[in-house]
Scaffold this active site. Sequence first.
Site, mmCIF file in Angstrom:
data_model
loop_
_atom_site.group_PDB
_atom_site.id
_atom_site.type_symbol
_atom_site.label_atom_id
_atom_site.label_comp_id
_atom_site.label_asym_id
_atom_site.label_seq_id
_atom_site.Cartn_x
_atom_site.Cartn_y
_atom_site.Cartn_z
ATOM 1 N N GLU A 120 31.568 -11.044 22.724
ATOM 2 C CA GLU A 120 30.181 -10.987 23.158
ATOM 3 C C GLU A 120 29.411 -9.901 22.397
ATOM 4 O O GLU A 120 29.972 -8.851 22.053
ATOM 5 C CB GLU A 120 30.117 -10.715 24.658
ATOM 6 C CG GLU A 120 30.755 -11.857 25.445
ATOM 7 C CD GLU A 120 30.464 -11.804 26.936
ATOM 8 O OE1 GLU A 120 30.000 -12.818 27.458
ATOM 9 O OE2 GLU A 120 30.702 -10.766 27.570
ATOM 10 N N CYS A 133 24.213 -4.221 20.598
ATOM 11 C CA CYS A 133 25.499 -3.682 21.047
ATOM 12 C C CYS A 133 26.592 -4.589 20.488
ATOM 13 O O CYS A 133 26.692 -5.758 20.850
ATOM 14 C CB CYS A 133 25.495 -3.655 22.581
ATOM 15 S SG CYS A 133 27.027 -3.043 23.268
ATOM 16 N N CYS A 140 40.869 -5.367 24.439
ATOM 17 C CA CYS A 140 41.048 -3.926 24.194
ATOM 18 C C CYS A 140 42.474 -3.554 24.558
ATOM 19 O O CYS A 140 43.011 -4.083 25.521
ATOM 20 C CB CYS A 140 40.055 -3.137 25.054
ATOM 21 S SG CYS A 140 39.954 -1.385 24.619
ATOM 22 N N CYS A 144 40.817 1.171 30.723
ATOM 23 C CA CYS A 144 39.984 2.029 31.572
ATOM 24 C C CYS A 144 39.722 1.252 32.872
ATOM 25 O O CYS A 144 39.330 0.079 32.827
ATOM 26 C CB CYS A 144 38.692 2.382 30.857
ATOM 27 S SG CYS A 144 39.017 3.181 29.268
ATOM 28 N N CYS A 147 36.408 -0.754 33.689
ATOM 29 C CA CYS A 147 35.811 -1.541 32.606
ATOM 30 C C CYS A 147 36.346 -2.966 32.595
ATOM 31 O O CYS A 147 37.560 -3.174 32.600
ATOM 32 C CB CYS A 147 36.105 -0.855 31.266
ATOM 33 S SG CYS A 147 35.562 -1.825 29.848
ATOM 34 N N CYS A 380 26.680 -2.530 30.325
ATOM 35 C CA CYS A 380 27.832 -1.753 29.856
ATOM 36 C C CYS A 380 29.058 -2.078 30.690
ATOM 37 O O CYS A 380 29.008 -2.035 31.918
ATOM 38 C CB CYS A 380 27.613 -0.261 30.041
ATOM 39 S SG CYS A 380 26.208 0.381 29.246
HETATM 40 N N1 SAH Z 1 35.648 1.324 23.856
HETATM 41 C C1 SAH Z 1 34.573 2.183 23.538
HETATM 42 C C2 SAH Z 1 33.303 1.407 23.324
HETATM 43 C C3 SAH Z 1 32.772 0.711 24.569
HETATM 44 S S1 SAH Z 1 31.290 1.474 24.972
HETATM 45 C C4 SAH Z 1 34.421 3.234 24.607
HETATM 46 O O1 SAH Z 1 35.062 3.114 25.638
HETATM 47 O O2 SAH Z 1 33.680 4.190 24.383
HETATM 48 C C5 SAH Z 1 30.955 0.944 26.550
HETATM 49 C C6 SAH Z 1 30.600 2.092 27.452
HETATM 50 O O3 SAH Z 1 30.423 1.565 28.785
HETATM 51 C C7 SAH Z 1 31.718 3.099 27.534
HETATM 52 O O4 SAH Z 1 31.212 4.379 27.725
HETATM 53 C C8 SAH Z 1 32.439 2.633 28.755
HETATM 54 O O5 SAH Z 1 33.255 3.634 29.295
HETATM 55 C C9 SAH Z 1 31.300 2.252 29.661
HETATM 56 N N2 SAH Z 1 31.698 1.347 30.745
HETATM 57 C C10 SAH Z 1 32.822 0.608 30.834
HETATM 58 N N3 SAH Z 1 32.828 -0.099 31.989
HETATM 59 C C11 SAH Z 1 31.677 0.203 32.628
HETATM 60 C C12 SAH Z 1 31.079 -0.246 33.835
HETATM 61 N N4 SAH Z 1 31.688 -1.147 34.597
HETATM 62 N N5 SAH Z 1 29.886 0.269 34.185
HETATM 63 C C13 SAH Z 1 29.243 1.144 33.378
HETATM 64 N N6 SAH Z 1 29.743 1.580 32.208
HETATM 65 C C14 SAH Z 1 30.955 1.110 31.825
HETATM 66 FE FE1 SF4 Z 2 38.372 -0.395 26.095
HETATM 67 FE FE2 SF4 Z 2 36.594 -0.598 28.080
HETATM 68 FE FE3 SF4 Z 2 38.088 1.602 27.855
HETATM 69 FE FE4 SF4 Z 2 36.150 1.152 26.075
HETATM 70 S S1 SF4 Z 2 35.871 1.515 28.256
HETATM 71 S S2 SF4 Z 2 38.254 1.799 25.639
HETATM 72 S S3 SF4 Z 2 36.272 -1.122 25.936
HETATM 73 S S4 SF4 Z 2 38.854 -0.471 28.273
#
Ligand code: SAH
Ligand code: SF4
Length: 400
Positions: A120, A133, A140, A144, A147, A380
Amino acid sequence: MTISLDLSTVPMPRSTAPGKPSLVGLSKPEIAARLVEAGIAERDAKMRATQLWNWIYVNGVTDFDGMTNIQKGVRAQLGENFQLDRPEIVSEQVSSDGTRKWLFRYRDPQNPRLPPVEIETVYIPEEDRGTLCVSSQVGCTLTCSFCHTGTQRLVRNLTAGEILGQILMARERLGDFPGGVRPDDGGLVPGGESRAITNVVMMGMGEPLYNYDNVKQALLIASDEAGISLSKRRITLSTSGVVPQIEPTGREIGVMLAISLHAVRNDLRDMLVPINKKYPLEELLAACRNFPGLSNARRITFEYVMLKDINDSDADAKELVRLLANIPAKINLIPFNPWPGTNYDCSSSARIERFADIVNRAGYASPVRTPRGRDIFAACGQLKSETERLRKTERDALTA
Ligand code: SAH
Ligand code: SF4
């Protein structure tokens, strides 16, 4: 209101014969070398590479026949040997707030027999700018816990061409190439003379620093002044904290850095952002302090997701300020975006305001990121695709 476009009206990229190597994503010297291999005279190769670069990245051409300053015979030769394909658009959705999300599909460049993968890409327009974006991986490896992408196992890295393909296809759909027409379907595009895409954030699916070489190549091409020409100050790479790759990112790519911090204590960050077990806070912050080019004019953005009763107390805010002392920083508070199956809730607006207040009073700009495109799952942390990792036996059967 959510609009899903009727894709029968969407111009699909011309599908040249599969299996031919793509020139998108190669550096200029790499293109020149491929041209020589394909029989183009060595003395012409550099000039042809420059011409191709302009057609691909400035004019958005996907068909060698459209390259009018190249003789017909050479165009035919190029078409026989190479392609300039972009991803296929599986779907394009427009949110009630004007945000746009694409589901793109790619065939495996090495092995067309493998099932295609899907990722996406999201376009977030504002009055005077538009941010794309971009995804770096299908799924991944990291998990996390808040996420949605983290629930999709890594299928594979995207190539540099596939990363650039997201920018090129988005520019095409937004009418951002010369002669292009802005879409008229409820989506927003900044007004006036502004380009539709003024900023790129590597904040889509995947951890960009676990696909370092391809991300580096794609971003160096995207910022090349003779091509897409995005300023490096308008490109931001977000990482969950792959410490060894942070210094090279500043030195070799030179784009802006964002860190997904989300917690100020190791025990909590171990749970939220498990890569913290490998690279704990002290190491992460040391890498940030040493980030090449760091200055008050070029700050690191620290992203902090607001999770109700988990990381949103006054004490957390004060500790955040303490931890970031002496690092030129911006703090970006992100209201948690829910997804099906999650156990987390978003902090209340009052709590987020109070948290922001503490951070602001310590002298940090701490904008709260307005959730965009939640109705189409474009915000995000909400991105995910259906592509699944094949078992080794399945993969072997298809690549044999
Ligand atoms: N993998 C990289 C790039 C993804 S950026 C990283 O983790 O930095 C996407 C951003 O959205 C990251 O800061 C991530 O931690 C945040 N994110 C992930 N899940 C989210 C959610 N459910 N609500 C808000 N932010 C979220
Ligand atoms: Fe991967 Fe989501 Fe963690 Fe970013 S925030 S490293 S996309 S699992």
